[in-house]
Design an enzyme around this catalytic site. Structure first.
Site, PDB file in Angstrom:
ATOM      1  N   GLY A  78       0.819  -1.213   0.000  1.00 35.05           N
ATOM      2  CA  GLY A  78       0.000   0.000   0.000  1.00 35.05           C
ATOM      3  C   GLY A  78       0.849   1.259   0.000  1.00 35.05           C
ATOM      4  O   GLY A  78       0.534   2.239  -0.689  1.00 35.05           O
ATOM      5  N   THR A  79       1.925   1.250   0.757  1.00 38.45           N
ATOM      6  CA  THR A  79       2.763   2.445   0.874  1.00 38.45           C
ATOM      7  C   THR A  79       3.323   2.845  -0.489  1.00 38.45           C
ATOM      8  O   THR A  79       3.237   4.012  -0.895  1.00 38.45           O
ATOM      9  CB  THR A  79       3.916   2.186   1.876  1.00 38.45           C
ATOM     10  OG1 THR A  79       3.339   1.829   3.134  1.00 38.45           O
ATOM     11  CG2 THR A  79       4.801   3.406   2.037  1.00 38.45           C
TER      12      THR A  79
ATOM     13  N   ASN B 135      -8.283   3.517   8.671  1.00 40.16           N
ATOM     14  CA  ASN B 135      -7.768   2.317   9.331  1.00 40.16           C
ATOM     15  C   ASN B 135      -8.024   2.295  10.838  1.00 40.16           C
ATOM     16  O   ASN B 135      -8.086   1.233  11.439  1.00 40.16           O
ATOM     17  CB  ASN B 135      -6.267   2.164   9.060  1.00 40.16           C
ATOM     18  CG  ASN B 135      -5.509   3.455   9.195  1.00 40.16           C
ATOM     19  OD1 ASN B 135      -5.831   4.448   8.546  1.00 40.16           O
ATOM     20  ND2 ASN B 135      -4.511   3.466  10.048  1.00 40.16           N
TER      21      ASN B 135
ATOM     22  N   SER C  82      -3.530  -3.378  -0.650  1.00 36.08           N
ATOM     23  CA  SER C  82      -2.408  -4.098  -0.040  1.00 36.08           C
ATOM     24  C   SER C  82      -2.816  -5.529   0.280  1.00 36.08           C
ATOM     25  O   SER C  82      -3.896  -5.754   0.841  1.00 36.08           O
ATOM     26  CB  SER C  82      -2.008  -3.366   1.249  1.00 36.08           C
ATOM     27  OG  SER C  82      -1.034  -4.104   1.939  1.00 36.08           O
ATOM     28  N   GLY C  83      -1.945  -6.491  -0.052  1.00 38.39           N
ATOM     29  CA  GLY C  83      -2.278  -7.906   0.110  1.00 38.39           C
ATOM     30  C   GLY C  83      -2.553  -8.334   1.538  1.00 38.39           C
ATOM     31  O   GLY C  83      -3.479  -9.106   1.798  1.00 38.39           O
ATOM     32  N   HIS C  84      -1.774  -7.807   2.483  1.00 37.49           N
ATOM     33  CA  HIS C  84      -1.853  -8.373   3.840  1.00 37.49           C
ATOM     34  C   HIS C  84      -3.069  -7.912   4.633  1.00 37.49           C
ATOM     35  O   HIS C  84      -3.267  -8.353   5.760  1.00 37.49           O
ATOM     36  CB  HIS C  84      -0.550  -8.126   4.613  1.00 37.49           C
ATOM     37  CG  HIS C  84      -0.275  -6.722   5.031  1.00 37.49           C
ATOM     38  ND1 HIS C  84      -0.464  -6.295   6.320  1.00 37.49           N
ATOM     39  CD2 HIS C  84       0.199  -5.651   4.361  1.00 37.49           C
ATOM     40  CE1 HIS C  84      -0.102  -5.023   6.423  1.00 37.49           C
ATOM     41  NE2 HIS C  84       0.301  -4.615   5.241  1.00 37.49           N
TER      42      HIS C  84
ATOM     43  N   THR D  25      12.279  -7.100 -10.681  1.00 41.01           N
ATOM     44  CA  THR D  25      11.746  -8.444 -10.924  1.00 41.01           C
ATOM     45  C   THR D  25      10.513  -8.656 -10.045  1.00 41.01           C
ATOM     46  O   THR D  25      10.531  -8.364  -8.859  1.00 41.01           O
ATOM     47  CB  THR D  25      12.825  -9.506 -10.605  1.00 41.01           C
ATOM     48  OG1 THR D  25      13.949  -9.231 -11.423  1.00 41.01           O
ATOM     49  CG2 THR D  25      12.312 -10.916 -10.871  1.00 41.01           C
TER      50      THR D  25
ATOM     51  N   CYS E 291       1.356   1.524  13.405  1.00 41.67           N
ATOM     52  CA  CYS E 291       2.535   2.358  13.150  1.00 41.67           C
ATOM     53  C   CYS E 291       2.696   3.381  14.273  1.00 41.67           C
ATOM     54  O   CYS E 291       3.790   3.808  14.582  1.00 41.67           O
ATOM     55  CB  CYS E 291       2.398   3.102  11.828  1.00 41.67           C
ATOM     56  SG  CYS E 291       1.575   2.150  10.576  1.00 41.67           S
TER      57      CYS E 291
HETATM   58  C1  PLP Z   1      -5.022   2.923   5.140  1.00 40.28           C
HETATM   59  C2  PLP Z   1      -3.666   2.331   4.933  1.00 40.28           C
HETATM   60  N1  PLP Z   1      -2.898   2.775   3.926  1.00 40.28           N
HETATM   61  C3  PLP Z   1      -1.688   2.262   3.673  1.00 40.28           C
HETATM   62  C4  PLP Z   1      -1.158   1.263   4.460  1.00 40.28           C
HETATM   63  C5  PLP Z   1       0.202   0.728   4.149  1.00 40.28           C
HETATM   64  O1  PLP Z   1       0.129  -0.511   3.473  1.00 40.28           O
HETATM   65  P1  PLP Z   1       1.410  -1.467   3.427  1.00 40.28           P
HETATM   66  O2  PLP Z   1       1.599  -1.993   4.804  1.00 40.28           O
HETATM   67  O3  PLP Z   1       1.020  -2.539   2.453  1.00 40.28           O
HETATM   68  O4  PLP Z   1       2.543  -0.657   2.929  1.00 40.28           O
HETATM   69  C6  PLP Z   1      -1.917   0.763   5.545  1.00 40.28           C
HETATM   70  C7  PLP Z   1      -1.356  -0.276   6.429  1.00 40.28           C
HETATM   71  O5  PLP Z   1      -1.516  -0.230   7.641  1.00 40.28           O
HETATM   72  C8  PLP Z   1      -3.207   1.312   5.779  1.00 40.28           C
HETATM   73  O6  PLP Z   1      -3.977   0.884   6.780  1.00 40.28           O
END
Ligand code: PLP
Length: 392
Positions: free
Chosen positions: A72-73, A152, A200-202, A238, A326
């Site tokens: 996601g980042t 989140n 984001s996958g996780h 890759t 975080c």
């Molecule tokens: C709203 C939101 N954006 C972005 C991210 C970041 O995603 P990633 O951990 O895949 O970099 C998160 C992860 O906590 C999130 O909750």
């Protein structure tokens, strides 16, 4: 190991079906998808299949609109950087005050290093964007508005389609960080005004370190990473084949289960909230009561601090979180809760419970069993309890 895991907005458990799909690509099917031989072609075919699975979950028109990233980042950073790079005459970025640091910290960096103008739009007490301030901020110099689909920490959902249309009205691009929304809310990008979307996958029972950026056909994308020609020149490096295969499988599972999961998770969440507000005085549910992710409950306990509550829960094998993962480690109230003007006496005691499809009603019962005494003890040791009302 915690046996009641209620921290699914931080990350989710990998689904066994996802792991099974990934394993061959971590063992015998290790070839580079760019290689011109049979094994390479098999890896490339796996990428094509995964791209289709992600496209289908998003209801996007074409597989070519999906660019795989490291998460996601990276997707968030790419969208914003690209909008500025492809529109050099527009130097302004609009975000909400409650975005994830993947957006906010990147915008701070752009402001400091490149003189980009960043408008941080306030939210109301429910965490919803101030629409008048948003409209006022939009103008001919705006390169992109980036507003999250769902928050989140609180789960509050924005009216993304309307926000995208307003951005377009002034010629700006619109991006949404949908990391918490994808797999939890139905998304149909075909007729939508959204230009770019991050996932984001996780967060959907896939692996960590993999994500995607949807880029609508016709929207120019300037890559963040330069190097090889992977992802049709839009993201060098890759490909993370096992991760991409896992993300594809997770997307397919989510597409199958999204309706059923939403109903189950909402019922679990509502049972938790009913039980907590009945049993514990001074407990407030944060976020929008209606426009909220079905799996997310952020509850603020007056005159208590989050840390002893989390420790108490953890002692009984229950995993929850305070604010975003975080932000944890510091006991400062999160930027999200501060932006929502949560009262001083409650903001320090906010706990997020986030559900996923592996949770059961027994998990809720375990929390309801333990939480009242944990909160009572946290209140006994809290300096807030001794603080006179006038000190607020
Ligand atoms: C709203 C939101 N954006 C972005 C991210 C970041 O995603 P990633 O951990 O895949 O970099 C998160 C992860 O906590 C999130 O909750």
């Amino acid at each position: 190991m915690d046996d009641v895991y209620l921290d699914n907005n931080a990350t989710t458990r990998i689904d066994p079906q996802v792991l099974a799909a990934m394993l061959p690509f971590l063992t015998e099917q290790f070839a580079n998808p760019s290689s011109a031989h049979g094994s390479g072609e098999a890896a490339a075919a796996a990428l094509r299949r995964a791209r289709g699975q992600v496209r289908a979950l998003l209801g996007a028109a074409s597989d070519q609109e999906i660019v795989f990233t490291s998460g996601g980042t990276e997707a968030d950073n790419t969208a914003i950087a690209s909008a500025l790079e492809t529109q050099p005459m527009r130097r302004k970025v609009i975000v909400s005050a409650v975005e994830h640091p993947a957006v906010l910290a990147f915008c701070d960096h752009l402001q400091r290093r490149q003189g980009v103008i960043v408008s941080r739009i306030p939210v109301d007490r429910r965490g919803r964007l101030d629409r008048d301030a948003y409209r006022e901020a939009l103008g001919p110099g705006t390169a992109i508005a980036s507003i999250m689909w769902a928050n989140n920490e609180t789960g509050t959902i924005n009216d993304i389609e309307a926000l995208a249309e307003e951005a377009h009205a002034c010629g700006a691009l619109f991006h949404t960080d949908a990391v918490q929304a994808v797999g939890r809310l139905p998304i149909d990008l075909r007729g939508s005004s959204i230009d770019m979307l991050s996932l984001s996958g996780h967060k959907l029972h896939g692996p960590k370190g993999i994500g995607a950026l949807f880029v609508r056909k016709g929207v120019r994308l300037s890559p963040l990473l330069h190097g090889g020609k992977q992802e049709r020149g839009r993201r060098a490096g890759t490909e993370n084949v096992p991760g991409i295969v896992g993300l594809g499988e997770a997307a397919a599972l989510a597409a199958d289960r999204i309706g059923e999961d939403a109903v189950r998770l909402r019922a679990l969440r509502d049972a938790l909230e009913r039980g907590v507000t009945r049993a514990i005085e001074g407990a407030t549910i944060l976020g929008d009561p209606i426009a909220r992710l079905p799996n997310t409950s952020c509850i603020a306990f007056e005159n208590a601090e989050a840390e002893p509550i989390l420790l108490g829960l953890s002692h009984f094998g229950i995993a929850a979180s305070s604010g975003s993962a975080c932000g944890s480690g510091s006991m400062e109230p999160s930027h999200v809760l501060r932006a929502m003007a949560v009262p001083y006496r409650s903001v320090h005691g906010a706990i997020r419970f986030s559900f996923a499809r592996d949770n059961r009603i027994e998990d809720v019962e375990r929390v309801l069993d333990r939480l009242p005494s944990i909160v009572a003890r946290a209140r006994q040791v809290s300096p807030l309890a001794a603080m006179p009302m006038a000190a607020e």
